[in-house]
Design a protein around this motif. Structure first.
Motif, PDB file in Angstrom:
ATOM      1  N   MET A   1       0.714  -1.213  -0.013  1.00  0.00           N
ATOM      2  CA  MET A   1       0.006   0.034   0.180  1.00  0.00           C
ATOM      3  C   MET A   1       1.022   1.334  -0.105  1.00  0.00           C
ATOM      4  SD  MET A   1      -3.344   0.897   2.361  1.00  0.00           S
ATOM      5  CE  MET A   1      -4.702   1.341   1.601  1.00  0.00           C
ATOM      6  N   THR A   2       0.354   2.348  -0.814  1.00  0.00           N
ATOM      7  CA  THR A   2       1.136   3.548  -0.781  1.00  0.00           C
ATOM      8  C   THR A   2       1.196   4.181   0.503  1.00  0.00           C
ATOM      9  OG1 THR A   2       0.589   3.799  -3.072  1.00  0.00           O
ATOM     10  CG2 THR A   2       1.149   5.717  -2.085  1.00  0.00           C
ATOM     11  N   VAL A   3       2.177   4.894   1.050  1.00  0.00           N
ATOM     12  CA  VAL A   3       2.101   5.535   2.284  1.00  0.00           C
ATOM     13  C   VAL A   3       2.111   7.052   1.811  1.00  0.00           C
ATOM     14  CG1 VAL A   3       3.429   6.201   4.249  1.00  0.00           C
ATOM     15  CG2 VAL A   3       3.394   3.852   3.430  1.00  0.00           C
ATOM     16  N   ARG A   4       1.195   7.872   2.512  1.00  0.00           N
ATOM     17  CA  ARG A   4       1.018   9.009   1.881  1.00  0.00           C
ATOM     18  C   ARG A   4       2.033  10.122   2.648  1.00  0.00           C
ATOM     19  NH1 ARG A   4      -4.413  11.444   2.649  1.00  0.00           N
ATOM     20  NH2 ARG A   4      -4.191  12.897   0.959  1.00  0.00           N
ATOM     21  N   GLY A   5       2.291   9.790   3.941  1.00  0.00           N
ATOM     22  CA  GLY A   5       3.110  10.785   4.493  1.00  0.00           C
ATOM     23  C   GLY A   5       4.930  10.135   4.673  1.00  0.00           C
ATOM     24  N   SER A   6       5.074  10.582   5.960  1.00  0.00           N
ATOM     25  CA  SER A   6       6.643  10.144   6.242  1.00  0.00           C
ATOM     26  C   SER A   6       6.919   8.851   6.144  1.00  0.00           C
ATOM     27  CB  SER A   6       7.018  10.883   7.240  1.00  0.00           C
ATOM     28  OG  SER A   6       8.226  10.552   7.997  1.00  0.00           O
ATOM     29  N   ARG A   7       8.053   8.307   5.799  1.00  0.00           N
ATOM     30  CA  ARG A   7       8.607   7.020   5.666  1.00  0.00           C
ATOM     31  C   ARG A   7       9.095   6.466   7.229  1.00  0.00           C
ATOM     32  NH1 ARG A   7      12.350   6.667   1.532  1.00  0.00           N
ATOM     33  NH2 ARG A   7      11.584   8.583   0.756  1.00  0.00           N
ATOM     34  N   TYR A   8       9.381   7.626   7.930  1.00  0.00           N
ATOM     35  CA  TYR A   8       9.837   7.580   9.452  1.00  0.00           C
ATOM     36  C   TYR A   8       8.707   7.077  10.551  1.00  0.00           C
ATOM     37  CZ  TYR A   8      13.783   9.569   7.194  1.00  0.00           C
ATOM     38  OH  TYR A   8      15.093   9.851   6.354  1.00  0.00           O
ATOM     39  N   ASN A   9       7.439   6.787  10.152  1.00  0.00           N
ATOM     40  CA  ASN A   9       6.454   6.605  11.133  1.00  0.00           C
ATOM     41  C   ASN A   9       6.334   5.245  11.064  1.00  0.00           C
ATOM     42  OD1 ASN A   9       6.060   9.416  11.033  1.00  0.00           O
ATOM     43  ND2 ASN A   9       3.803   9.377  11.427  1.00  0.00           N
ATOM     44  N   THR A  10       7.093   4.264  11.762  1.00  0.00           N
ATOM     45  CA  THR A  10       7.406   3.047  11.846  1.00  0.00           C
ATOM     46  C   THR A  10       6.667   2.317  13.208  1.00  0.00           C
ATOM     47  OG1 THR A  10       9.731   3.064  11.843  1.00  0.00           O
ATOM     48  CG2 THR A  10       8.598   2.807   9.796  1.00  0.00           C
ATOM     49  N   GLY A  11       6.463   3.040  14.219  1.00  0.00           N
ATOM     50  CA  GLY A  11       5.989   2.657  15.170  1.00  0.00           C
ATOM     51  C   GLY A  11       6.839   2.085  16.314  1.00  0.00           C
ATOM     52  N   GLU A  12       8.262   2.225  16.470  1.00  0.00           N
ATOM     53  CA  GLU A  12       8.879   1.805  17.341  1.00  0.00           C
ATOM     54  C   GLU A  12       8.723   2.597  18.456  1.00  0.00           C
ATOM     55  OE1 GLU A  12      10.632   0.262  13.589  1.00  0.00           O
ATOM     56  OE2 GLU A  12       9.895   2.199  14.230  1.00  0.00           O
ATOM     57  N   ALA A  13       8.517   3.854  18.353  1.00  0.00           N
ATOM     58  CA  ALA A  13       8.281   4.736  19.611  1.00  0.00           C
ATOM     59  C   ALA A  13       6.989   4.261  20.583  1.00  0.00           C
ATOM     60  CB  ALA A  13       8.177   6.143  19.303  1.00  0.00           C
ATOM     61  N   ILE A  14       6.146   3.944  19.580  1.00  0.00           N
ATOM     62  CA  ILE A  14       4.745   3.365  20.338  1.00  0.00           C
ATOM     63  C   ILE A  14       5.214   2.027  21.085  1.00  0.00           C
ATOM     64  CG2 ILE A  14       2.639   2.223  20.064  1.00  0.00           C
ATOM     65  CD1 ILE A  14       2.333   4.086  17.678  1.00  0.00           C
ATOM     66  N   ASP A  15       5.793   1.185  20.514  1.00  0.00           N
ATOM     67  CA  ASP A  15       6.294  -0.256  21.023  1.00  0.00           C
ATOM     68  C   ASP A  15       7.142   0.116  22.337  1.00  0.00           C
ATOM     69  OD1 ASP A  15       5.263  -1.521  19.039  1.00  0.00           O
ATOM     70  OD2 ASP A  15       7.328  -1.732  17.926  1.00  0.00           O
ATOM     71  N   MET A  16       8.091   1.191  22.405  1.00  0.00           N
ATOM     72  CA  MET A  16       8.811   1.580  23.457  1.00  0.00           C
ATOM     73  C   MET A  16       8.047   1.678  24.678  1.00  0.00           C
ATOM     74  SD  MET A  16      11.465   4.806  23.922  1.00  0.00           S
ATOM     75  CE  MET A  16       9.898   5.975  23.630  1.00  0.00           C
ATOM     76  N   VAL A  17       6.784   2.643  24.284  1.00  0.00           N
ATOM     77  CA  VAL A  17       6.018   3.225  25.465  1.00  0.00           C
ATOM     78  C   VAL A  17       5.267   1.915  26.141  1.00  0.00           C
ATOM     79  CG1 VAL A  17       3.808   4.576  26.203  1.00  0.00           C
ATOM     80  CG2 VAL A  17       5.978   5.228  24.793  1.00  0.00           C
ATOM     81  N   LEU A  18       4.728   1.037  25.045  1.00  0.00           N
ATOM     82  CA  LEU A  18       4.067  -0.302  25.420  1.00  0.00           C
ATOM     83  C   LEU A  18       4.816  -1.221  26.157  1.00  0.00           C
ATOM     84  CD1 LEU A  18       2.261  -1.403  22.100  1.00  0.00           C
ATOM     85  CD2 LEU A  18       1.224   0.050  24.154  1.00  0.00           C
ATOM     86  N   ASP A  19       6.389  -1.122  26.060  1.00  0.00           N
ATOM     87  CA  ASP A  19       7.235  -1.762  26.727  1.00  0.00           C
ATOM     88  C   ASP A  19       7.520  -1.411  28.138  1.00  0.00           C
ATOM     89  OD1 ASP A  19       7.878  -3.869  24.731  1.00  0.00           O
ATOM     90  OD2 ASP A  19       9.550  -2.895  24.234  1.00  0.00           O
ATOM     91  N   ALA A  20       7.096  -0.062  28.277  1.00  0.00           N
ATOM     92  CA  ALA A  20       7.340   0.514  29.592  1.00  0.00           C
ATOM     93  C   ALA A  20       5.853   0.591  30.371  1.00  0.00           C
ATOM     94  CB  ALA A  20       7.417   2.149  29.347  1.00  0.00           C
ATOM     95  N   GLY A  21       4.980  -0.239  29.701  1.00  0.00           N
ATOM     96  CA  GLY A  21       3.770  -0.788  30.518  1.00  0.00           C
ATOM     97  C   GLY A  21       2.439   0.012  30.049  1.00  0.00           C
ATOM     98  N   ALA A  22       2.413   0.895  29.011  1.00  0.00           N
ATOM     99  CA  ALA A  22       1.403   1.252  28.653  1.00  0.00           C
ATOM    100  C   ALA A  22       0.566   0.525  28.097  1.00  0.00           C
ATOM    101  CB  ALA A  22       1.766   2.160  27.465  1.00  0.00           C
ATOM    102  N   LYS A  23      -0.797   0.944  27.998  1.00  0.00           N
ATOM    103  CA  LYS A  23      -2.021   0.033  27.444  1.00  0.00           C
ATOM    104  C   LYS A  23      -2.157   0.105  25.910  1.00  0.00           C
ATOM    105  CE  LYS A  23      -6.878  -0.706  28.506  1.00  0.00           C
ATOM    106  NZ  LYS A  23      -8.185  -0.379  29.344  1.00  0.00           N
ATOM    107  N   ALA A  24      -2.250  -0.848  25.315  1.00  0.00           N
ATOM    108  CA  ALA A  24      -2.647  -0.628  23.879  1.00  0.00           C
ATOM    109  C   ALA A  24      -4.295  -0.729  23.846  1.00  0.00           C
ATOM    110  CB  ALA A  24      -2.075  -1.793  23.044  1.00  0.00           C
TER     111      ALA A  24
END
Length: 478
Positions: free
Chosen positions: A225-248
């Motif tokens: 699928m075509t990505v309209r925006g930035s190539r850098y929005n790949t989710g690792e920062a979300i993973d980092m916060v989930l690893d710190a105990g955040a709820k998904a």
């Protein structure tokens, strides 16, 4: 939960110290960084991209949805060129487009703070275009150039004392024994850098630019699928916060998937809109219609029709309009329409694999039309009900040559899953308790958008909760 003390093999040699570290340099991060810096905090903004690509998806966007009836920009020389749109109507649109699934507290906070936030951005120097881009914008909007908006807000943040670090990817949060944020480790060109801090704000966008995550959450074909925006929005920062105990939370298999030009670049193509499809027909390679093109205003359908188009044969479809409605079409993508007086020939040249079936579909649709006066600015009630799917508005016969055909596909804008927060932008853990010193805003947060999307709300969401995060972190650090 084990407390990370920095003794592992990636322990950084370089250390920096700030009150708060903001992860991301798009709308949410810039709103948070500006607000926190202006409230007296020492602020670091980490941007994963190089400076020339900064801004995340905000770099590629163009509008805010605004409760115009409750927003006053006249002292800055701006007036809304559209009927009044209220806070209540904004809230109702969010709940309607998400089928009532949006978190009510988040939605209410967003709409009640939207006008004031737009006024604040104007004070920071953001410049607006107030004229609708084309027909069919039924709600209050401001328009802007994404790169210019990012530049303006970066300059405002640095003028207020914030430091921006480019090519800096957040990788690890550090917490004390009582779970408070104490530091954040980032990967830079110099290796690992530890940013010692009292708080962190997650504002790094979603996971939509990762082919792996698109395949995981949407299906095996979505790596293409075509990505309209930035190539850098790949989710690792979300993973980092989930690893710190955040709820998904939120709709991890849902996303803003827009109808765009089939020839758009694979990534970072921006809008590539073809607006005005609602006044014509959409057919696939088999020659079949598959959506109610006139279901609602463009702002309430384009973000879900993209997915429906992507799931058609060859992952594309064709917009058909004629001489009656071509003036209502606004195309910003790279392709010109295929034009001609013979509909079958036009369909064949645009690439439709079964033009005869498509012609038959158009003829069947034409026979079902019995229009009264056509009004592209409102839901005009011109229906075609004797066909499947029906067309609920703007059902004019497609019989006035020349005919125009555009090849379109679906492009992903942002994903709907993310971390859980309170309406004060505080990150919640899996027990629904606040993680001290951890905040989030923008597309890194879930539980607001489901199933569909009211156009222009994403940037407003990022600005509102980014600003709130900056305010709340100042209270926390004080």
């Amino acid at each position: 939960m084990a407390v990370k003390d920095g003794s592992e093999r990636n322990s950084p040699e370089r250390r920096e110290s700030y009150d708060v570290v903001v992860i991301g340099c798009g709308m949410a991060g810039l709103a948070a960084g500006n607000r926190a810096a202006r409230l007296g905090l020492d602020v670091a903004i980490l941007e994963k991209s190089p400076e020339e690509r900064r801004g995340g998806h905000t770099r590629f966007t163009e509008s805010f949805r605004v409760p115009s009836a409750d927003t006053d920009l006249t002292e800055y020389g701006y007036e809304f060129d559209i009927p009044d749109y209220t806070v209540s109507e904004f809230y109702d649109d969010i709940m309607a487009q998400t089928n009532g699934r949006a978190d009510e507290d988040l939605a209410r906070t967003l709409v009640e703070n939207a006008g004031e936030t737009i006024e604040w951005l104007t004070e920071l120097g953001v410049e607006w275009n107030m004229t609708p881009l084309n027909s069919g914008y039924t709600v209050g909007r401001t328009w802007f150039d994404g790169e210019e908006l990012v530049e303006t807000l970066v300059e405002a943040a640095t003028d207020a004392g914030a430091d921006v670090y480019y090519d800096a990817e957040a990788r690890d949060l550090r917490q004390s024994s009582d779970r408070r944020i104490t530091a954040l480790d980032a990967v830079t060109d110099e290796g690992f850098v530890r940013f010692e801090c009292d708080a962190a704000i997650l504002a790094a966008g979603g996971y939509e630019s990762s082919p792996e995550k698109r395949t995981r959450y949407y299906g095996p074909d979505y790596d293409a699928m075509t990505v309209r925006g930035s190539r850098y929005n790949t989710g690792e920062a979300i993973d980092m916060v989930l690893d710190a105990g955040a709820k998904a939370v939120g709709q991890w298999g849902g996303a803003h998937m827009a109808l765009i030009d089939a020839a758009a670049p694979d990534v970072e193509g921006g809008t590539n809109r073809i607006d005005g499809y609602q006044y014509g027909l959409l057919v696939n390679h088999d020659g079949d219609r598959f959506v109610d093109e006139g279901e609602d205003a463009r702002a309430h359908t384009y973000a879900k029709f993209g997915q429906k188009i992507f799931e058609q044969p060859n992952r594309e479809a064709f917009i058909l309009v004629d001489d009656q409605t071509i003036d209502e079409v606004d195309a910003t993508g790279p392709s010109d329409p295929v034009v001609g007086d013979d509909l079958r020939d036009v369909l064949e040249r645009v690439g439709c694999e079964n033009p005869d079936a498509a012609v038959a579909t158009v003829e069947e649709y034409n026979a079902a039309c019995d229009p009264d006066s056509f009004d592209p600015q409102v839901l005009d009630g011109n229906e075609a009900t004797g066909v499947t799917p029906r067309k609920s508005n703007w059902a004019l016969p497609l019989d006035d040559p020349p005919f125009y055909a555009y090849a379109v596909t679906g492009g992903i804008t942002f994903a709907f899953g993310g971390v859980a927060t309170t309406a004060d932008a505080e990150v919640l853990d899996t027990r629904d308790r606040v993680i001290p010193g951890l905040y989030a805003a923008g597309n890194s947060v879930g539980d607001l958008f489901y199933d569909n999307y009211p156009g222009g709300t994403g940037l407003t969401n990022a600005a509102v909760f980014g600003r709130i995060a900056g305010e709340k972190v100042a209270e926390y650090v004080d």
